[in-house]
Design an enzyme around this catalytic site. Structure first.
Site, short mmCIF file in Angstrom:
data_model
loop_
_atom_site.label_atom_id
_atom_site.label_comp_id
_atom_site.label_asym_id
_atom_site.label_seq_id
_atom_site.Cartn_x
_atom_site.Cartn_y
_atom_site.Cartn_z
CG HIS A 87 51.25 43.37 39.56
ND1 HIS A 87 50.60 42.56 40.48
CD2 HIS A 87 51.51 42.60 38.49
CE1 HIS A 87 50.50 41.35 39.97
NE2 HIS A 87 51.03 41.34 38.77
CB CYS A 94 53.25 35.75 38.54
SG CYS A 94 52.61 36.46 40.06
CB ALA A 123 55.52 56.01 34.18
#
Length: 449
Positions: A10, A42, A276
């Site tokens: 993602h 998911c 990050a």
């Protein structure tokens, strides 16, 4: 400018797609140890349960699309180490075994999370499987076809969704969790009681408050042992949580005690050239203002997008998260955001709550379902800190409204008089969210009399 991105689920996919659009002159390299990108984990239970027929629908990008955008895509390449002083990474081609060292000007860590594998005797037996990525999902589908008895260890979102999928496929299902109830991180007991009763009515064996002591089998799993007994099984799925996958930067950037990387509002780590995003990171949790670990796809996509916008210069701030999530199980719709009473107690936060049971639309309509809503708030400031909802009617979008309420600092008293529309097909003249505010407002007035 040479940008290296490690990981492409993602957060990594969102980062490189946006960077390719924003900075066409940049040289962008993405390193992915798997043979696919952007898998929607998911949707794993939906794929296992056959609701999603074509696995390709669970990918929202591909190596080919990224390459067409001018991104240098290194599939099945593992980054084995990072030298933050010299700004280089050591890379291994997993197919050829060839090693090399690549340089970067900016580095993006999007390495995500890894399933927790508890150190239980027998955990490496055949048919003790993990549930995280595409290849693991395919393995679960393949092995479950041959299994009559399936044990799921872990009663979080993925665990209960897999329980539903296996039960509907006609399997004998056991759910084991060391906690005394399922979904305890997301919902208070009065909500999970409803789900557990539904599970038991469907013949699911709930082993709650039990810990797995060992897995038994002669090469292949045959039984699971807890402190309360033995469960014969043909297949075990481990869903006991995730840990941030950050070993590459251990000791080189600031992290929480669990290894989650801490970033500022612009997704920058304590090293100015390293950013990050996603499940490898901690995020600011708005109900408390503290940084915590909340691995959700929604957080990852937002953070990856923000990395792209900020990697050249700070532009767009991350506004934090409420940990908003939802679930559909056996016809029940449930969702939550922010603090529950359970999580508040765990964090030592003082909260009050108000609970509403309300039909979702007028009784003169052909059908009407009960809505169970609970809202938590700060007893001093009256600021809304969280909400939970459960109903057979899909009223889960109300939790997005509560997420916004937490985000903006709305009080429970303000909620009483918010302008919500009324239409008999959808709701009551007084929306159930208004009624929660009114109940809290009235209880305050009575307390001051």
């Amino acid at each position: 400018m040479k940008i290296a991105v490690i990981g492409s689920t993602h957060a990594g996919t969102a980062a490189v797609r946006n960077m390719a659009h924003l900075y066409p002159e940049a040289e962008i390299h993405v390193y992915e140890r798997n043979d696919n990108v952007s898998f929607l984990s998911c949707g794993l239970a939906l794929y296992v349960g056959g609701v999603v027929k074509d696995a390709q629908e669970l990918f929202y990008s591909s190596p080919e699309e990224l390459t067409a955008m001018g991104i240098h895509v290194h599939m099945e390449h593992d980054v084995s180490s990072i030298d933050t002083d010299n700004q280089t990474i050591d890379v291994v081609d997993l197919n050829s075994g060839q090693k090399r060292t690549d340089a970067y000007d900016r580095l993006v860590m999007a390495t995500g999370s890894a399933p927790v594998v508890p150190p239980i005797p027998g955990v490496h037996l055949e048919n003790v499987l993990l549930a995280k990525n595409y290849n693991q999902a395919n393995r679960i589908i393949e092995q479950s076809k041959k299994a009559d008895r399936i044990t799921v260890v872990g009663g979080g979102y993925i665990g209960v969704e897999l329980v539903e999928a296996f039960q509907e496929a006609g399997k004998k299902v056991t759910l084991i969790d060391g906690e005394n109830r399922i979904l305890n991180k997301y919902l208070d007991k009065e909500f999970t009681d409803v789900v557990e009763e539904d599970f038991e009515a469907k013949g699911i064996d709930l082993r709650l408050g039990e810990s797995v002591t060992r897995f038994e089998g002669d090469g292949t799993i045959q039984a699971v042992h807890t402190q309360n007994g033995r469960v014969e099984t043909d297949l075990v799925i481990l869903c006991v949580g995730f840990r941030p996958n950050t070993d590459l930067l251990a000791g080189q950037v600031d992290m929480l005690s669990n290894g989650a990387i801490t970033v500022n509002d612009y997704m920058q780590t304590s090293h100015p050239n390293i950013f990050a995003a996603g499940d490898c990171c901690a995020v600011r949790y708005n109900p408390t203002g503290e940084y915590t670990y909340i691995p959700l796809a929604t957080n990852a996509v937002r953070m990856g997008t923000l990395v792209a916008r900020n990697i050249m210069a700070p532009q767009s701030r991350h506004i934090g998260t409420q940990g908003t999530s939802g679930l559909h199980i056996f016809g029940l719709n449930m969702a939550s955001t922010g603090l529950t009473e359970t999580t508040a107690n765990m964090l030592g936060a003082n909260v009050k709550s108000v609970t509403i049971h309300e039909n979702h639309r007028p009784e003169f309509m052909p059908t009407s379902e009960n809505v169970h809503l609970k809202v938590t708030f700060d007893p001093d400031s009256r600021r809304i800190l969280g909400a939970q909802v459960l109903s057979k009617a899909d009223v889960t979008q109300s939790i997005n409204t509560f997420s916004l309420a937490v985000q903006t600092g709305m009080t429970i008293d303000d909620l009483a008089f918010v302008d919500f529309f009324f239409q008999p097909h959808f709701n009551q003249p007084w929306n159930f969210m208004n009624k929660a505010g009114l109940a809290a407002f009235e209880s305050r007035e009575h307390a001051t009399v």
